[in-house]
Design a protein around this motif. Sequence first.
Motif, PDB file in Angstrom:
ATOM      1  N   SER A 107       0.847  -1.190   0.000  1.00 25.84           N
ATOM      2  CA  SER A 107       0.000   0.000   0.000  1.00 25.84           C
ATOM      3  C   SER A 107       0.884   1.242   0.000  1.00 25.84           C
ATOM      4  O   SER A 107       2.095   1.158   0.076  1.00 25.84           O
ATOM      5  CB  SER A 107      -0.917  -0.003   1.233  1.00 25.84           C
ATOM      6  N   ARG A 108       0.235   2.365  -0.059  1.00 29.65           N
ATOM      7  CA  ARG A 108       0.958   3.640  -0.008  1.00 29.65           C
ATOM      8  C   ARG A 108       0.959   4.207   1.406  1.00 29.65           C
ATOM      9  O   ARG A 108       1.092   5.400   1.609  1.00 29.65           O
ATOM     10  CB  ARG A 108       0.330   4.638  -0.975  1.00 29.65           C
ATOM     11  N   GLU A 109       0.791   3.338   2.368  1.00 29.41           N
ATOM     12  CA  GLU A 109       0.746   3.764   3.759  1.00 29.41           C
ATOM     13  C   GLU A 109       2.065   4.431   4.157  1.00 29.41           C
ATOM     14  O   GLU A 109       3.152   3.964   3.823  1.00 29.41           O
ATOM     15  CB  GLU A 109       0.478   2.557   4.652  1.00 29.41           C
ATOM     16  N   VAL A 110       1.935   5.526   4.879  1.00 24.27           N
ATOM     17  CA  VAL A 110       3.105   6.279   5.337  1.00 24.27           C
ATOM     18  C   VAL A 110       3.826   5.466   6.415  1.00 24.27           C
ATOM     19  O   VAL A 110       3.184   4.930   7.319  1.00 24.27           O
ATOM     20  CB  VAL A 110       2.669   7.652   5.903  1.00 24.27           C
ATOM     21  N   PRO A 111       5.142   5.360   6.331  1.00 21.18           N
ATOM     22  CA  PRO A 111       5.855   4.591   7.364  1.00 21.18           C
ATOM     23  C   PRO A 111       5.804   5.302   8.706  1.00 21.18           C
ATOM     24  O   PRO A 111       5.692   6.523   8.781  1.00 21.18           O
ATOM     25  CB  PRO A 111       7.284   4.523   6.829  1.00 21.18           C
ATOM     26  N   PRO A 112       5.882   4.551   9.789  1.00 22.73           N
ATOM     27  CA  PRO A 112       5.878   5.157  11.115  1.00 22.73           C
ATOM     28  C   PRO A 112       7.068   6.099  11.296  1.00 22.73           C
ATOM     29  O   PRO A 112       8.155   5.855  10.776  1.00 22.73           O
ATOM     30  CB  PRO A 112       5.987   3.964  12.063  1.00 22.73           C
ATOM     31  N   ALA A 113       6.867   7.151  12.050  1.00 26.90           N
ATOM     32  CA  ALA A 113       7.913   8.159  12.256  1.00 26.90           C
ATOM     33  C   ALA A 113       9.198   7.587  12.857  1.00 26.90           C
ATOM     34  O   ALA A 113      10.284   8.008  12.458  1.00 26.90           O
ATOM     35  CB  ALA A 113       7.363   9.289  13.127  1.00 26.90           C
ATOM     36  N   PRO A 114       9.141   6.643  13.800  1.00 29.05           N
ATOM     37  CA  PRO A 114      10.395   6.142  14.371  1.00 29.05           C
ATOM     38  C   PRO A 114      11.342   5.505  13.348  1.00 29.05           C
ATOM     39  O   PRO A 114      12.544   5.442  13.575  1.00 29.05           O
ATOM     40  CB  PRO A 114       9.942   5.108  15.405  1.00 29.05           C
ATOM     41  N   ALA A 144      14.294  -3.254   5.777  1.00 25.97           N
ATOM     42  CA  ALA A 144      12.830  -3.174   5.753  1.00 25.97           C
ATOM     43  C   ALA A 144      12.305  -3.185   7.179  1.00 25.97           C
ATOM     44  O   ALA A 144      13.054  -3.430   8.128  1.00 25.97           O
ATOM     45  CB  ALA A 144      12.252  -4.345   4.964  1.00 25.97           C
ATOM     46  N   ALA A 145      11.014  -2.936   7.306  1.00 27.93           N
ATOM     47  CA  ALA A 145      10.332  -2.991   8.602  1.00 27.93           C
ATOM     48  C   ALA A 145       8.926  -3.506   8.357  1.00 27.93           C
ATOM     49  O   ALA A 145       8.371  -3.351   7.255  1.00 27.93           O
ATOM     50  CB  ALA A 145      10.288  -1.614   9.247  1.00 27.93           C
ATOM     51  N   SER A 146       8.353  -4.138   9.378  1.00 27.08           N
ATOM     52  CA  SER A 146       6.985  -4.634   9.239  1.00 27.08           C
ATOM     53  C   SER A 146       6.311  -4.688  10.597  1.00 27.08           C
ATOM     54  O   SER A 146       6.959  -4.643  11.642  1.00 27.08           O
ATOM     55  CB  SER A 146       6.959  -6.027   8.590  1.00 27.08           C
ATOM     56  N   ILE A 147       4.993  -4.770  10.526  1.00 30.36           N
ATOM     57  CA  ILE A 147       4.177  -4.924  11.725  1.00 30.36           C
ATOM     58  C   ILE A 147       3.103  -5.953  11.422  1.00 30.36           C
ATOM     59  O   ILE A 147       2.583  -6.035  10.300  1.00 30.36           O
ATOM     60  CB  ILE A 147       3.546  -3.582  12.170  1.00 30.36           C
ATOM     61  N   ASP A 148       2.791  -6.767  12.416  1.00 30.58           N
ATOM     62  CA  ASP A 148       1.666  -7.689  12.329  1.00 30.58           C
ATOM     63  C   ASP A 148       1.011  -7.731  13.705  1.00 30.58           C
ATOM     64  O   ASP A 148       1.358  -6.944  14.583  1.00 30.58           O
ATOM     65  CB  ASP A 148       2.092  -9.074  11.833  1.00 30.58           C
ATOM     66  N   GLU A 149       0.071  -8.616  13.895  1.00 31.55           N
ATOM     67  CA  GLU A 149      -0.654  -8.657  15.162  1.00 31.55           C
ATOM     68  C   GLU A 149       0.255  -8.933  16.352  1.00 31.55           C
ATOM     69  O   GLU A 149       0.037  -8.441  17.441  1.00 31.55           O
ATOM     70  CB  GLU A 149      -1.759  -9.726  15.097  1.00 31.55           C
ATOM     71  N   ALA A 150       1.313  -9.692  16.146  1.00 34.04           N
ATOM     72  CA  ALA A 150       2.146 -10.133  17.267  1.00 34.04           C
ATOM     73  C   ALA A 150       3.393  -9.294  17.499  1.00 34.04           C
ATOM     74  O   ALA A 150       3.926  -9.288  18.599  1.00 34.04           O
ATOM     75  CB  ALA A 150       2.556 -11.583  17.057  1.00 34.04           C
ATOM     76  N   ASP A 156      15.811   0.979  20.578  1.00 31.70           N
ATOM     77  CA  ASP A 156      15.174   2.267  20.860  1.00 31.70           C
ATOM     78  C   ASP A 156      14.117   2.610  19.813  1.00 31.70           C
ATOM     79  O   ASP A 156      13.031   3.091  20.153  1.00 31.70           O
ATOM     80  CB  ASP A 156      16.224   3.376  20.934  1.00 31.70           C
ATOM     81  N   ILE A 157      14.424   2.357  18.550  1.00 30.21           N
ATOM     82  CA  ILE A 157      13.466   2.624  17.472  1.00 30.21           C
ATOM     83  C   ILE A 157      12.218   1.768  17.657  1.00 30.21           C
ATOM     84  O   ILE A 157      11.089   2.263  17.567  1.00 30.21           O
ATOM     85  CB  ILE A 157      14.119   2.377  16.097  1.00 30.21           C
ATOM     86  N   LEU A 186       2.237   2.770  18.782  1.00 38.08           N
ATOM     87  CA  LEU A 186       1.139   1.854  18.522  1.00 38.08           C
ATOM     88  C   LEU A 186       0.165   1.752  19.682  1.00 38.08           C
ATOM     89  O   LEU A 186      -1.034   1.568  19.494  1.00 38.08           O
ATOM     90  CB  LEU A 186       1.676   0.464  18.176  1.00 38.08           C
ATOM     91  N   ASP A 187       0.696   1.844  20.891  1.00 35.65           N
ATOM     92  CA  ASP A 187      -0.141   1.730  22.089  1.00 35.65           C
ATOM     93  C   ASP A 187      -0.929   3.007  22.364  1.00 35.65           C
ATOM     94  O   ASP A 187      -1.883   2.993  23.134  1.00 35.65           O
ATOM     95  CB  ASP A 187       0.709   1.386  23.317  1.00 35.65           C
TER      96      ASP A 187
END
Length: 147
Positions: A93-100, A110-116, A136-137, A145-146
């Motif tokens: 997607s064209r989702e903006v990456p997280p600021a950190p 690369a970086a990724s996020i999932d449910e876990a 730290d990142i 996220l929290d």
Amino acid sequence: MEYLLIAFILLVALAPLSHFVPSKRQRRQAQLREAAALAGLFVEFRPLPGSGPDTGNDPPVIYYGLRLAPSPGRGRRRSAWLRQGDNWRGVASREVPPAPLQGCPPPVLAASIDEASCGIYWREDGDTATVAVLRDILQRWQLQLDA
């Protein structure tokens, strides 16, 4: 002469054991992974997000991740971003990456996020200070996220 022959036979017998002595690179990787574990991260081999089928020719990519608390009631989307120079682009997607992620050191691919978990893919080209920066990142990302 007999002592020389005995020494030679001992060396020939012990030479195969040198195969089990870790190389300098293996010792450095073990040191990085130990530093990651002590920092609360987990380490896995994972395919790079958005990569095609594994051909076996790609160098291994290591995922340093931080476990996330379950998010009942609000589903987390699976997202991934690839790094190209200093820029990040979404994989699906064209989702903006997280600021950190903007503060990632150069070895990060690369970086990724999932449910876990949320995490970073890299080839372990760094030292224990790099692992501390990655921790730290990921902790800043977790706090974001929290929120």
